[in-house]
Write a protein that holds these residues in place. Structure first.
Motif, PDB file in Angstrom:
ATOM      1  N   GLY A 145       7.992   6.114  -8.216  1.00  0.00           N
ATOM      2  CA  GLY A 145       7.920   7.404  -7.530  1.00  0.00           C
ATOM      3  C   GLY A 145       6.584   8.097  -7.768  1.00  0.00           C
ATOM      4  O   GLY A 145       5.989   8.646  -6.831  1.00  0.00           O
ATOM      5  N   ASN A 175       9.513   6.543   4.054  1.00  0.00           N
ATOM      6  CA  ASN A 175       9.556   6.964   2.643  1.00  0.00           C
ATOM      7  C   ASN A 175       9.661   5.793   1.671  1.00  0.00           C
ATOM      8  O   ASN A 175      10.303   5.895   0.635  1.00  0.00           O
ATOM      9  CB  ASN A 175      10.735   7.917   2.406  1.00  0.00           C
ATOM     10  CG  ASN A 175      10.738   9.077   3.378  1.00  0.00           C
ATOM     11  OD1 ASN A 175       9.734   9.783   3.487  1.00  0.00           O
ATOM     12  ND2 ASN A 175      11.832   9.265   4.096  1.00  0.00           N
ATOM     13  N   CYS A 176       9.033   4.690   2.027  1.00  0.00           N
ATOM     14  CA  CYS A 176       9.108   3.505   1.171  1.00  0.00           C
ATOM     15  C   CYS A 176       7.774   3.236   0.490  1.00  0.00           C
ATOM     16  O   CYS A 176       6.716   3.579   1.021  1.00  0.00           O
ATOM     17  CB  CYS A 176       9.490   2.266   1.988  1.00  0.00           C
ATOM     18  SG  CYS A 176      11.210   2.286   2.510  1.00  0.00           S
ATOM     19  N   ASP A 186      14.851   3.214   4.152  1.00  0.00           N
ATOM     20  CA  ASP A 186      14.424   4.607   3.989  1.00  0.00           C
ATOM     21  C   ASP A 186      14.556   4.985   2.516  1.00  0.00           C
ATOM     22  O   ASP A 186      15.658   4.968   1.962  1.00  0.00           O
ATOM     23  CB  ASP A 186      15.309   5.525   4.852  1.00  0.00           C
ATOM     24  CG  ASP A 186      14.806   6.975   4.876  1.00  0.00           C
ATOM     25  OD1 ASP A 186      13.909   7.322   4.087  1.00  0.00           O
ATOM     26  OD2 ASP A 186      15.331   7.750   5.700  1.00  0.00           O
ATOM     27  N   GLY A 187      13.410   5.267   1.896  1.00  0.00           N
ATOM     28  CA  GLY A 187      13.450   5.733   0.507  1.00  0.00           C
ATOM     29  C   GLY A 187      13.608   4.624  -0.515  1.00  0.00           C
ATOM     30  O   GLY A 187      14.259   4.807  -1.535  1.00  0.00           O
ATOM     31  N   TYR A 188      13.007   3.487  -0.266  1.00  0.00           N
ATOM     32  CA  TYR A 188      13.141   2.343  -1.169  1.00  0.00           C
ATOM     33  C   TYR A 188      11.802   1.928  -1.773  1.00  0.00           C
ATOM     34  O   TYR A 188      10.737   2.167  -1.199  1.00  0.00           O
ATOM     35  CB  TYR A 188      13.713   1.129  -0.429  1.00  0.00           C
ATOM     36  CG  TYR A 188      15.213   1.168  -0.240  1.00  0.00           C
ATOM     37  CD1 TYR A 188      16.055   0.401  -1.034  1.00  0.00           C
ATOM     38  CD2 TYR A 188      15.779   1.971   0.742  1.00  0.00           C
ATOM     39  CE1 TYR A 188      17.433   0.436  -0.860  1.00  0.00           C
ATOM     40  CE2 TYR A 188      17.156   2.010   0.914  1.00  0.00           C
ATOM     41  CZ  TYR A 188      17.978   1.236   0.107  1.00  0.00           C
ATOM     42  OH  TYR A 188      19.336   1.267   0.272  1.00  0.00           O
ATOM     43  N   ARG A 238      16.435   1.709  -4.431  1.00  0.00           N
ATOM     44  CA  ARG A 238      16.207   3.063  -3.945  1.00  0.00           C
ATOM     45  C   ARG A 238      15.308   3.823  -4.915  1.00  0.00           C
ATOM     46  O   ARG A 238      15.476   3.701  -6.135  1.00  0.00           O
ATOM     47  CB  ARG A 238      17.546   3.797  -3.805  1.00  0.00           C
ATOM     48  CG  ARG A 238      18.315   3.398  -2.557  1.00  0.00           C
ATOM     49  CD  ARG A 238      19.686   4.039  -2.532  1.00  0.00           C
ATOM     50  NE  ARG A 238      20.534   3.381  -3.527  1.00  0.00           N
ATOM     51  CZ  ARG A 238      21.809   3.698  -3.747  1.00  0.00           C
ATOM     52  NH1 ARG A 238      22.385   4.670  -3.053  1.00  0.00           N
ATOM     53  NH2 ARG A 238      22.527   3.052  -4.646  1.00  0.00           N
ATOM     54  N   SER A 252      15.523   6.793  -5.579  1.00  0.00           N
ATOM     55  CA  SER A 252      16.395   7.693  -6.334  1.00  0.00           C
ATOM     56  C   SER A 252      17.045   7.008  -7.539  1.00  0.00           C
ATOM     57  O   SER A 252      17.585   7.669  -8.413  1.00  0.00           O
ATOM     58  CB  SER A 252      17.490   8.242  -5.412  1.00  0.00           C
ATOM     59  OG  SER A 252      18.265   7.171  -4.889  1.00  0.00           O
TER      60      SER A 252
END
Lengths: 349, 349
Positions: B275, B302-303, B319-321, B334, B336
């Motif tokens: 991140g 968002n990767c 998305d988001g990985y 992810r 997150s």
């Protein structure tokens, strides 16, 4: 009976990228994670039909080394190298003309190298039955797979009053249908998947090719003089690329009047896509499939992960995805989008 | 002024697996895709402070070869190999005792090897200011980063009436806070991230270690006799592992009364997780980041994708990985859930 098996192994399996690549296509890969490549499994499947010296492999020149390595039991002279891919009719014609020259009474089973059959015992019985029928009648027999879904990726074969495991007359070969047509085939019954497996006497197929594909037959007659001589390779390089590029289905099967079918429920798959591979490997309690090395899934469902190496694949939080790694290439893609894999992998960045 | 730079390069960066591994941790990797490893960027950042013969690297024995390869300008004798990791206090003590033996008046800048600073000019000015202050006062100065979010992964330093770029007195070192506490730090102001960058005179730090970490200081006094001799390695192997395993923050900073801070907004990051890496690399119009080789994203947002090789990475529908590949290892996770990466990669299958 003089039985021969011809294995067609020239495809590149582009929908299974990155595991299948033009340098090492899927027939040479352990796609199911069972410790054997698909072509090795194909040879095993026909092991009871005839001895290894009657196995023939037709493949691209660049795969000859791989075939020798993976199938050391097949005589090197039985590995036929196509100078370039011309689809299945020239491939089959080359093998059949060559076999005919030394084995004029041969009965031949032609098979793809990259499909799987889970009902092996039943399959072997069907092939024996087909060979006996061909031996006695001289007619072509093809294997029809009882369809389990309205698949639009396969050709179909129509036969009325078909009974599983019993030989019947083919009414019509059908090209790949649209979804509505495929559904109507399933609903009406009597339609079977064309698995590309044919049983015939060499005289019969060569006569049919002469009749329906005279251009190819003419080239084979010319080529035939060089068979089993030092000139074969040069002549092949000169003449084979002149063959019409056409499938055996278009060239012969759809035109011939006298073809028979042995329909059966054989647990067959062409493993043509990641989705079909996923259907043929045991799933865990989250409907995930892991093939290959150290695959660790966390919070994943409905995924297929293929790891070619000794390395670790950590996959977290995916539902309905393909994750595949081979060498330096990796793929992460929704199963629902797998029809685009070929295009994704070919695009320039 | 006799200035030296000590780079601590013994960490393994386990949260950046698989790019960071115990065999090749993140300080030696081109994590940002700029063509340089983080330790190479660290050396560049201090290039104006002193000549290369006054750079020291403390690292694990197994990374000595990598350090020599990546930093050929640093004298081989200045690469100090810890026989085993004992946290930062013994690491720093070893470097400072060794420097003191030949350079008794040295002013030393200690820095991690795996963080980035985007405001390089300002950073160099701050370090010069800190060195001058240390030279004149003999006091320890640390760099505090103006926080931009209530980060719970860093320690904080509290200083009242702090002005960016100006030296002020430290009131208290604070351990990693919980989220609520971190939020209160941001709201109240006067709290800065502890970047692990210290400026001190060698006499001062050695005296402080003698006072607050006498066990470590005692071992260093014993070791000191062998410094710069053929016995050093053996003695180090015998004595260093006996040092208390403790960070310099716990051992000295939290106890010492007389520490100063130069707080500043330096665009600093420890790149401790995927991140944080994503925050420091330019994103495309879909907020994706691609680092390394041929990365092809389709329908992704968002990767962050890190591809270490010449191979192709096809990534679809995420998305988001995080997707990261290094050698034979791959990670799909992810963002997150990235706090679990260490555990995912260590678990046995």
């Amino acid at each position: 009976m003089d039985t021969h098996v011809v294995i067609m192994a020239g495809g590149i399996g582009s929908r299974l990228w990155p595991v299948s690549t033009p340098d090492m296509p899927k027939q040479f890969m352990d796609v199911l994670g069972v410790g054997k490549s698909l072509i090795q499994m194909t040879v095993e499947r026909f092991g009871s039909i005839c001895p290894m010296e009657k196995f023939w492999v037709v493949t691209s020149e660049k795969y000859v080394g791989i075939v020798k390595e993976q199938l050391p039991g097949i005589p090197a002279d039985n590995i036929l190298a196509e100078p370039e891919p011309r689809n299945t009719a020239p491939c089959i014609a080359y093998a059949c003309w060559k076999i005919a020259k030394r084995h004029p009474d041969a009965n031949i089973v032609v098979t793809p190298s990259d499909a799987v059959v889970f009902e092996r015992q039943r399959f072997a019985e069907d092939i024996s039955k087909a060979l006996e029928f061909t031996e006695n009648s001289g007619n072509i027999v093809t294997v029809g797979i009882t369809p389990t879904r309205p698949e639009t990726g396969y050709g179909y074969i129509h036969a009325e009053n078909a009974v599983e495991g019993q030989i019947c007359k083919v009414m019509k070969f059908k090209e790949k249908p649209d979804l509505q047509t495929a559904r109507s085939y399933l609903a009406s019954g009597g339609f079977f998947w064309n698995a590309g497996i044919f049983v015939w006497n060499v005289r019969t197929i060569n006569a049919q090719l002469r009749k329906f594909a005279p251009q190819i037959a003419g080239i084979m007659d010319q080529l035939s003089e060089s068979f089993y001589t030092a000139n074969e390779k040069d002549e092949l390089g000169r003449l084979f690329p002149q063959c019409e590029k056409i499938s055996i289905d278009y060239a012969v099967m759809e035109k011939s009047e006298d073809i028979y079918l042995i329909p059966d429920n054989l647990g067959w798959s062409d493993l043509g896509s990641w989705g079909t591979v996923k259907e043929h490997v045991p799933v865990d309690s989250d409907a995930n499939v892991a093939v290959g090395g150290d695959v660790r899934m966390f919070g994943c469902r409905n995924c297929i992960v293929h790891n070619d190496s000794k390395g670790i694949a950590v996959i977290e939080g995916l539902d309905g995805y393909i994750v595949a790694k081979k060498g330096d290439n990796i793929l992460v893609c929704r199963l629902s989008e797998e029809q685009h894999i070929k295009e994704f992998s070919e695009l320039k960045r």
